[in-house]
Scaffold this active site. Structure first.
Site, short mmCIF file in Angstrom:
data_model
loop_
_atom_site.label_atom_id
_atom_site.label_comp_id
_atom_site.label_asym_id
_atom_site.label_seq_id
_atom_site.Cartn_x
_atom_site.Cartn_y
_atom_site.Cartn_z
N ILE A 69 0.85 -1.20 0.00
CA ILE A 69 0.00 0.00 0.00
C ILE A 69 0.88 1.25 0.00
CG2 ILE A 69 -1.68 1.36 1.31
CD1 ILE A 69 -2.73 -1.25 2.47
N CYS A 70 1.93 1.14 0.75
CA CYS A 70 2.80 2.29 0.96
C CYS A 70 3.17 2.98 -0.35
CB CYS A 70 4.04 1.87 1.73
SG CYS A 70 3.63 1.20 3.35
N PRO A 71 3.62 2.25 -1.36
CA PRO A 71 4.04 2.99 -2.56
C PRO A 71 2.90 3.76 -3.22
CG PRO A 71 4.12 0.60 -2.94
CD PRO A 71 3.89 0.80 -1.47
#
Lengths: 181, 181, 181, 181, 181, 181, 181, 181, 181, 181
Positions: free
Chosen positions: B46-48
């Site tokens: 999710i982070c990217p």
């Protein structure tokens, strides 16, 4: 440390519930998703735009099994006179609004502002296990400037939390989840 | 009690700054609006999506004089290898990303998750006087579910905070302010 | 006081185990000799020479019933991307490497470096009764200088500890013991 | 927490210095690399193998400007009778050996074993700034088994620490440094 | 306050017992008179004159049922090499001599000298009920001067204590008791 | 811990000095050797044998520049009546005897017996620098048995302490010192 | 606060009882009126006038069932020699006199004078329930002046306390009580 | 511990002074002997007998330079009404009587009775240096019985204290002093 | 302990002052008599009867130089809407009413009711020196019963306090004072 | 914090009850309304006007089942002499008046004035459940000015508290209650 990821505190307060003075508490929402939002004061100007928006989206929240509860540090008597003045809220208010006069609910969630004796514009999302999944807080209106929040963004966040998948940034219901490879 | 309305703590950390290992600190942002956002870990999923969105909106933030800074508890070496792998971030990352290996920045803002030793998905907005004006925190991804945040909502909030007027719910730049009478 | 001669603390952490994210703990090594070594950070330069040497000697350790475990404060996701980049470790890594992101293992053994938020280059040898029989710690690389350790000396030490005899300086398996008269 | 990376404590003790009873202290080694090693007791069996090895390598250490100092909790009188018995150490002992009868030096470095009132087999390396750069400790000989250490490995470690470059595992003087790219 | 008149502390230490390394403790002397004397260090010069005198009077003490025990802070290995060097003690030592390396016995009786890490020249007499009936302490040898004690005076004191009568100054066995009227 | 090797405490008390009631204190003995001895009580039976012996040896002590001082917890009036009854001490008492009615001197040297409110039979030797060089304490007379001490052994000890050489056991003035090699 | 009106403390001491050395305690006087009086020291000058007067009035006290007990901080041996010297007290002393050598009785009643280690001239009256009904204390004789007390006034006080009526000032047995109306 | 021999506390209170309400304090009596006596309550029955006696002896006290002061915990208004009722005290009261309504004087001298909130029948004698030379306390009247004190004995005590000689028991002015030999 | 007789605490709060939101504090009333009264909540039923009465008597208070200030824990916005609804208070409210939202004023005077987060029905009178001269508190309305206070009795009390004479019970201005004789 | 709304403390004191000295306590009033009023001192000038007024209204209170109790810090003996002097209270006093000599009742209700040792002019109303429903306190008379309270206002307050309805300001029995709409 942030309260996110912790069990929500137990709370209880008098509330304006469709015109009546009733005691409402965290026990009433056990096993259920709920959104609890605070606004600084009755009879002010940004607050009603937020309250009305939550009132309007109440049905959408309900469709996903999510209860919506408002809260300020004003008394039941103040709530009643404002909500029913026939002008500010033409349709009235049908979701419960807490009268946190002794500040216990606001303090329990850490969103009480000591200097002015009111609550911040804050929102928490609590899941059926009673865990706080999301928190947002905006500073109160100092020097006559203030920022209303977006009830729609709250709705999107709850829906993503409920989806059980990896929801990328700006994910909306129906969109694909992020793949882990 | 919430940190909103308080002076932001002083912080300092190594950071990935356009490929270089540099020390970045709160001193570098004195007298300026800035957004500081955390994500749990490099090399995750999710982070990217969030990092890319902040990267893309960086210019819009800059138009309003707002600096954007990322942060995770990974090391500079980890950041460098991920950001420059040529795949995940095709254009690379041009805003600073802190390497909060000793957890001091995350703890100072209260967004450190003890059990897993990582930061929550959190965002703060700090004004030129160093006061925290807004905070949002989403729980970390337990049981493989997670929710990316909306960088656009962050942008809207900052713009409203800067407007100096009473911004109703869902206010967007250009919209009218709420009248007090 | 030194931890040598004491019972090793109980520990548990996520670990990279042949590509998988698994929880590994001291309980998994009860009744067995094991070597636990720390290195400062993934994606750096001395560390891989040490990791590779432990990987290569792993079979010799195993012949003597000794488990080998690595540890850094990086996350599983960081470990995975480094170990499997196909260049640094051509054969991959087959011994478990802990992801001590919350620093609990490093702190329990007293080898955590507060300032940089990483572990020292340290090695402990634990016997089947859980007692720490040997400890060595080298300072972290300040001013860009650092010293890799000798995995062979670790192996010699364990073998001597296991021999049950009086092993003189530089003793190697097969050599005679020191006589007490 | 480990003492590595910290300033070495100040210490002072009586010592056997080439047959004489002299007071030796950390002040005598200011601005200089030194190795301080402990052994459990005079008149035992592993210890002399270690002491002899340090005695023999003393010149190599000196070539690199490194002082070597031994230490046990025995008295000067005990040291003198053992070192000069004409049998155990045929050439005698020419490096200073502390008589840490009040245990102050051993406790200051955390290598004192309470139960038996003796020091662990420990070695520290201290740099010219007085910082502890390396520490190794082996458990004392319980149940009649013990492990002598390798003075050569100590020498290699000091030389690497002095080289000012990145020394990979098993690096020896003359070998190449690790490249950072 | 003085320890005389108190119950003697419980003690336990390794000891040189006729050439062997044995654990000796207060439990071995329950129900019996015993004299425990300390001397500062093996391999020194006044000490052997005292030890020899106690060795020679041992039989006289034994005739009165009194055990004699020596003690210094040297190790068993040191004791063994000194007592059996064939010169200092031509006949050897047949009474137990404690190796109080961890200083626990000396500290328990309050006769430990912190600065030098050795025991004072002290003597205690303990009766069959475990009560300390007599204590004498001479300062350690500072500036190379020291005073050996008189074992014969110790013997006289024990005999008087055992006599059950009122023994005047300089009383010797066989002499008359003081009359109370 | 023993008081031997420590500075003697400062003390002051009323005293019987050749028939007069005078205040005597440690200040009066600065820069001088002195022996201070305690006895339990006036008008008892062992005590006078000791007091008489110290009285008789007073000249020998004086020859070596050593003052002799007695002490009990009785009052000056009690001392006077006993010392001058014409029977117990035919020649009278010419050395000072302290009247330690408030127990301060006895407590300062740690020789006060709480239960009976009297002093032990104790002796200290103090050197010209005010350091306590020797201490001996015998238990008080319980169950009607007691042991008088030997003033001659005290004299021998002081003489040896003053000799400045190494005095072996049972050394007497005129005898040879122990050689250190 | 004063001890009058409180339960008297429990006490126990050696005592001169008609020539014998006996242990006397508060238990011996349970259920009975008693007067306990202190004097500073044996062999002094005011004290015997007081002691003699109490001795003489003893019978009168006894007629009213009141025990009389003396007390000083001198020992039994001192008491015996003074009381039986044949001059000071021609008829001897037949009421018990405590030997409060450890000062416990004097301290328990708060009449101990720290500086001189003696008791004040004090008198207490204790009733059959063990309650302190009266206390008088005169300062000790400083600068050679002192004031003996009146045993007759003590007797009058006890008689009045026993009468069970309201006794006016200077009331004597046989006189009328004060009327309450 | 008793307050006798101590400096008297400083005190201040309202007082009945010949019909007037005045503030009286220890400062008014500096450098002078004074007697301070307490009685439990106005309008009771024993108290007036004592007050009258002190009133009558006031001149005798004055002849010796001794001030007489009364004290109870009643108010000035109560004192005035009692002293001037024309019956109880026919001649009125001419010495000052303190109105210790806040109990501060009674507590300072330790003669306050907590349960009933009144003062004990107590008397103190204070000398010109402010030292308490004599104290007597009688228990309050429980179960309707009480004992008035003798003002004449107080007078005798003060006179003896002032005489500067050794006054035996029952000494009266004009009588001989005790000789010290 | 009661706050009456103490200096009034310093206080400051937002207030409704003739329609405006102004900060009012104790500083504004220095050197002046003032009455501060609390009522539980806006928009309730007993409260307006009290507020109206104080409003009506305001002129009478002013005639005597006495300021009148109201206080509840409601906000300025609530006050404004209630006071200006045109029905409850036909003439409006011209004396200041504090908006003690942070409860600081109510707590400072000790009249805050924790459970309901409101103030008791309380009144204080403060004199020009800032001393609290009178306090009255009625319990809040539990179980729907409550008692309004009498503003006229407050007025009478202030007038009596100001009169400087002894005002008997039910005294009214113009009536005679109580005579003291 | 105020004691209003709390349980009244338990209390007990001697009291003047129709001429008799009786112990009265809170237990005697369990299950009943009572008014407890304090006045500063017997034999003063405002106080009797208040006491007389309570005495006169006693019947009216009784008609409503309300007990009336007076209290000062004077003793029973003082009360008796004042109440029965035949002048001040011609008809005598028939309601109980406490003699709070130890100040325990005044302190328990927080109305004790430390400096003068008397009670404030205070009144409490306690309901049958033992809860304090009303409190009023006037400062004591400083500088000869004082204010008597209105017993009639107390009566009105109790009657309103008992009515069980909403009593507006200045409500009197028989008047209408306030309507809630």
């Amino acid at each position: 440390m942030t309260i996110v990821g912790q069990q929500a505190p137990e709370w209880e307060a008098a509330a304006y519930v469709k015109g009546e003075n009733k005691t409402v508490s965290s026990k009433d929402y056990e096993g259920q998703w709920y959104v609890l939002y605070w606004y600084p004061a009755d009879f002010t100007f940004i607050c009603p735009t937020e309250i009305r928006e939550f009132e309007e989206l109440q049905e959408d929240f309900a469709d996903d099994g999510v209860a919506v509860i408002g809260c300020s540090t004003d008394s039941f008597f103040s709530h009643k006179n404002w909500f029913e003045d026939g002008e500010t809220f033409e349709e009235g208010i049908t979701h419960p609004v807490l009268a946190d006069t002794n500040h216990s609910v606001s303090k329990a969630f850490g969103v009480y502002e000591e200097e002015n004796g009111i609550a911040f514009r804050a929102t928490v999302v609590v899941n059926p296990e009673g865990r706080i999944k999301s928190l947002s807080v905006n500073d109160i209106d100092r020097d006559e400037a203030g920022v209303g929040r977006s009830a729609k963004e709250v709705l999107r966040t709850v829906q993503a939390l409920q989806s059980g998948g990896l929801c990328g940034a700006e994910w909306e219901p129906g969109a694909e989840f992020v793949e882990t490879d």
